[in-house]
Scaffold this motif. Structure first.
Motif, PDB file in Angstrom:
ATOM      1  N   UNK A 164       0.869  -1.177   0.000  1.00 42.09           N
ATOM      2  CA  UNK A 164       0.000   0.000   0.000  1.00 42.09           C
ATOM      3  C   UNK A 164       0.901   1.222   0.000  1.00 42.09           C
ATOM      4  N   UNK A 165       0.944   1.943  -1.110  1.00 41.78           N
ATOM      5  CA  UNK A 165       1.796   3.127  -1.218  1.00 41.78           C
ATOM      6  C   UNK A 165       0.931   4.366  -1.094  1.00 41.78           C
ATOM      7  N   UNK A 166       1.113   5.109   0.004  1.00 41.31           N
ATOM      8  CA  UNK A 166       0.354   6.346   0.174  1.00 41.31           C
ATOM      9  C   UNK A 166       0.736   7.325  -0.921  1.00 41.31           C
ATOM     10  N   UNK A 167      -0.267   8.037  -1.429  1.00 49.02           N
ATOM     11  CA  UNK A 167      -0.053   8.970  -2.530  1.00 49.02           C
ATOM     12  C   UNK A 167      -0.296  10.403  -2.075  1.00 49.02           C
ATOM     13  N   UNK A 168       0.335  11.317  -2.761  1.00 51.34           N
ATOM     14  CA  UNK A 168       0.001  12.726  -2.553  1.00 51.34           C
ATOM     15  C   UNK A 168      -1.317  13.015  -3.272  1.00 51.34           C
ATOM     16  N   UNK A 169      -2.129  13.884  -2.676  1.00 46.12           N
ATOM     17  CA  UNK A 169      -3.362  14.288  -3.330  1.00 46.12           C
ATOM     18  C   UNK A 169      -3.030  15.135  -4.557  1.00 46.12           C
ATOM     19  N   UNK A 170      -3.970  15.195  -5.481  1.00 45.34           N
ATOM     20  CA  UNK A 170      -3.719  15.914  -6.733  1.00 45.34           C
ATOM     21  C   UNK A 170      -3.300  17.357  -6.533  1.00 45.34           C
ATOM     22  N   UNK A 171      -3.902  18.053  -5.536  1.00 49.43           N
ATOM     23  CA  UNK A 171      -3.561  19.465  -5.335  1.00 49.43           C
ATOM     24  C   UNK A 171      -2.268  19.650  -4.548  1.00 49.43           C
ATOM     25  N   UNK A 172      -1.608  18.542  -4.166  1.00 47.50           N
ATOM     26  CA  UNK A 172      -0.325  18.629  -3.472  1.00 47.50           C
ATOM     27  C   UNK A 172       0.858  18.519  -4.430  1.00 47.50           C
ATOM     28  N   UNK A 173       0.581  18.172  -5.661  1.00 50.98           N
ATOM     29  CA  UNK A 173       1.646  18.044  -6.663  1.00 50.98           C
ATOM     30  C   UNK A 173       1.581  19.253  -7.593  1.00 50.98           C
ATOM     31  N   UNK A 174       2.683  19.967  -7.687  1.00 53.80           N
ATOM     32  CA  UNK A 174       2.715  21.167  -8.516  1.00 53.80           C
ATOM     33  C   UNK A 174       2.701  20.811 -10.000  1.00 53.80           C
ATOM     34  N   UNK A 175       2.127  21.702 -10.793  1.00 52.20           N
ATOM     35  CA  UNK A 175       2.118  21.500 -12.238  1.00 52.20           C
ATOM     36  C   UNK A 175       3.467  21.910 -12.820  1.00 52.20           C
ATOM     37  N   UNK A 176       3.636  21.667 -14.102  1.00 54.22           N
ATOM     38  CA  UNK A 176       4.879  22.040 -14.794  1.00 54.22           C
ATOM     39  C   UNK A 176       4.863  23.485 -15.276  1.00 54.22           C
ATOM     40  N   UNK A 177       3.779  24.190 -14.985  1.00 50.59           N
ATOM     41  CA  UNK A 177       3.656  25.580 -15.442  1.00 50.59           C
ATOM     42  C   UNK A 177       4.813  26.419 -14.904  1.00 50.59           C
ATOM     43  N   UNK A 178       5.381  27.217 -15.765  1.00 51.47           N
ATOM     44  CA  UNK A 178       6.459  28.114 -15.364  1.00 51.47           C
ATOM     45  C   UNK A 178       7.842  27.522 -15.521  1.00 51.47           C
ATOM     46  N   UNK A 179       7.929  26.218 -15.825  1.00 56.39           N
ATOM     47  CA  UNK A 179       9.238  25.602 -16.033  1.00 56.39           C
ATOM     48  C   UNK A 179       9.621  25.709 -17.507  1.00 56.39           C
ATOM     49  N   UNK A 180      10.854  26.078 -17.745  1.00 53.19           N
ATOM     50  CA  UNK A 180      11.345  26.222 -19.127  1.00 53.19           C
ATOM     51  C   UNK A 180      11.848  24.868 -19.607  1.00 53.19           C
ATOM     52  N   UNK A 181      10.930  24.051 -20.125  1.00 56.80           N
ATOM     53  CA  UNK A 181      11.273  22.687 -20.538  1.00 56.80           C
ATOM     54  C   UNK A 181      11.251  22.578 -22.057  1.00 56.80           C
ATOM     55  N   UNK A 182      12.189  21.827 -22.628  1.00 54.08           N
ATOM     56  CA  UNK A 182      12.171  21.626 -24.085  1.00 54.08           C
ATOM     57  C   UNK A 182      10.993  20.732 -24.466  1.00 54.08           C
ATOM     58  N   UNK A 183      10.441  20.912 -25.655  1.00 54.62           N
ATOM     59  CA  UNK A 183       9.321  20.071 -26.101  1.00 54.62           C
ATOM     60  C   UNK A 183       9.701  18.599 -26.092  1.00 54.62           C
ATOM     61  N   UNK A 184       8.707  17.737 -25.846  1.00 56.17           N
ATOM     62  CA  UNK A 184       8.955  16.308 -25.794  1.00 56.17           C
ATOM     63  C   UNK A 184       8.747  15.672 -27.158  1.00 56.17           C
ATOM     64  N   UNK A 185       9.326  14.491 -27.338  1.00 55.74           N
ATOM     65  CA  UNK A 185       9.096  13.705 -28.542  1.00 55.74           C
ATOM     66  C   UNK A 185       9.713  14.309 -29.785  1.00 55.74           C
ATOM     67  N   UNK A 186       8.955  14.227 -30.873  1.00 55.55           N
ATOM     68  CA  UNK A 186       9.457  14.656 -32.183  1.00 55.55           C
ATOM     69  C   UNK A 186       9.762  16.145 -32.236  1.00 55.55           C
TER      70      UNK A 186
END
Length: 291
Positions: A164-186
């Motif tokens: 049984x692995x306890x999980x963080x609730x959805x609102x406890x995990x930050x989104x990727x908004x504001x991170x300067x990430x290169x596009x994924x895939x192709x």
């Protein structure tokens, strides 16, 4: 035994009309260095006091209330009775809400694992659920209350055990908004085929089997070497600690019948909820039955 003999929580896994009595055992331990505070003049242990930050004076616990800051400098005071009323109701169940594909939960949601072991003749249905999850490639997404706190959790087969692995609730995990990430895939930045080939070749050369014993906490290892060296040299201090005041499973009915009734849409009986105030008053800890 890796988990020790102590059961932290007793209850049941439930899905449909199926009820599996189980106990939780801790599956991890904190192995970092724990430094205690000591008064260098007397080698007395240093504790914590309740201090009024404005006056600098110690304050009695009876004069402390709990508040939540909703704006800068503005608080809402919540009474002990209101807190008790908000506590999640006691259910003593790992209540599976749905089954999802094993790879659907990102690692960032994983928080703390517990081993789940069958009790009270629950081995057969425990094994059935474990093997059914393995065969379908699914894991159970469940809600569970441990020590008055409700958790989202993933019930995952792992070898002979269910974890049984306890999980963080959805609102406890930050989104990727504001991170300067290169596009994924192709759409990824233009690296050459030769660069990709060299990168994959390097990964292949550095690949190996998972063995947790290959990786150690180097800081802890070095500090404990220093501690051992000083103990052997007699460079130790004696610290006298001040005295302080010390602060059922269910039967399984016919499994085939339960599974058949669950598939037909049968509803399980509602769990009897203990009064919230009584649950709060018990102040349950992980060592006792969870509230």
């Amino acid at each position: 035994m890796a988990t020790g003999s102590r059961v932290l929580w007793k209850g049941a896994i439930t899905f449909g009309l199926v009820h599996i009595p189980v106990g939780l055992h801790t599956a991890s331990s904190e192995q970092g260095i724990d430094f205690d505070w000591l008064d260098k003049r007397s080698m007395d242990p240093v504790g914590y006091k309740r201090i009024n930050k404005k006056t600098g004076k110690e304050i009695d616990k009876d004069n402390i209330v709990k508040g939540i800051e909703y704006e800068d400098g503005h608080y809402v005071i919540i009474s002990p009775e209101e807190i008790a009323e908000a506590y999640p109701r006691t259910t003593q169940t790992i209540d599976i809400q749905r089954f999802i594909d094993a790879g659907d939960i990102p690692f960032v949601f994983l928080e703390r694992p517990y081993y789940v072991a069958p009790i009270n003749k629950g081995q057969k249905v425990y094994a059935l659920l474990r093997e059914a999850l393995v065969k379908t490639g699914k894991i159970g997404l469940a809600k569970v209350v441990i020590a008055t706190k409700q958790h989202l959790a993933a019930l995952v087969p792992s070898g002979p055990a269910l974890v049984l692995n306890l999980l963080r609730w959805g609102d406890e995990v930050k989104t990727l908004d504001g991170l300067d990430l290169p596009p994924a895939g192709a759409k990824a930045p233009g690296f050459s085929a030769a660069e990709m080939k060299m990168a994959t070749q390097l990964i292949a050369e550095m690949s190996g089997d998972w063995n947790p014993d290959d990786f150690k906490d180097e800081f802890k290892h070095e500090v404990m070497k220093l501690v051992d060296k000083k103990v052997k040299a007699g460079k130790t201090e004696t610290v006298i600690q001040p005295e302080e005041e010390a602060p059922g499973g269910a039967e399984i009915i016919d499994l085939s019948e339960l599974l058949a009734r669950s598939l037909k849409g049968g509803k399980k009986p509602a769990a009897k909820a203990a009064p919230a105030k009584k649950a709060a008053a018990k102040k349950s800890t992980p060592q006792r039955k969870a509230a």
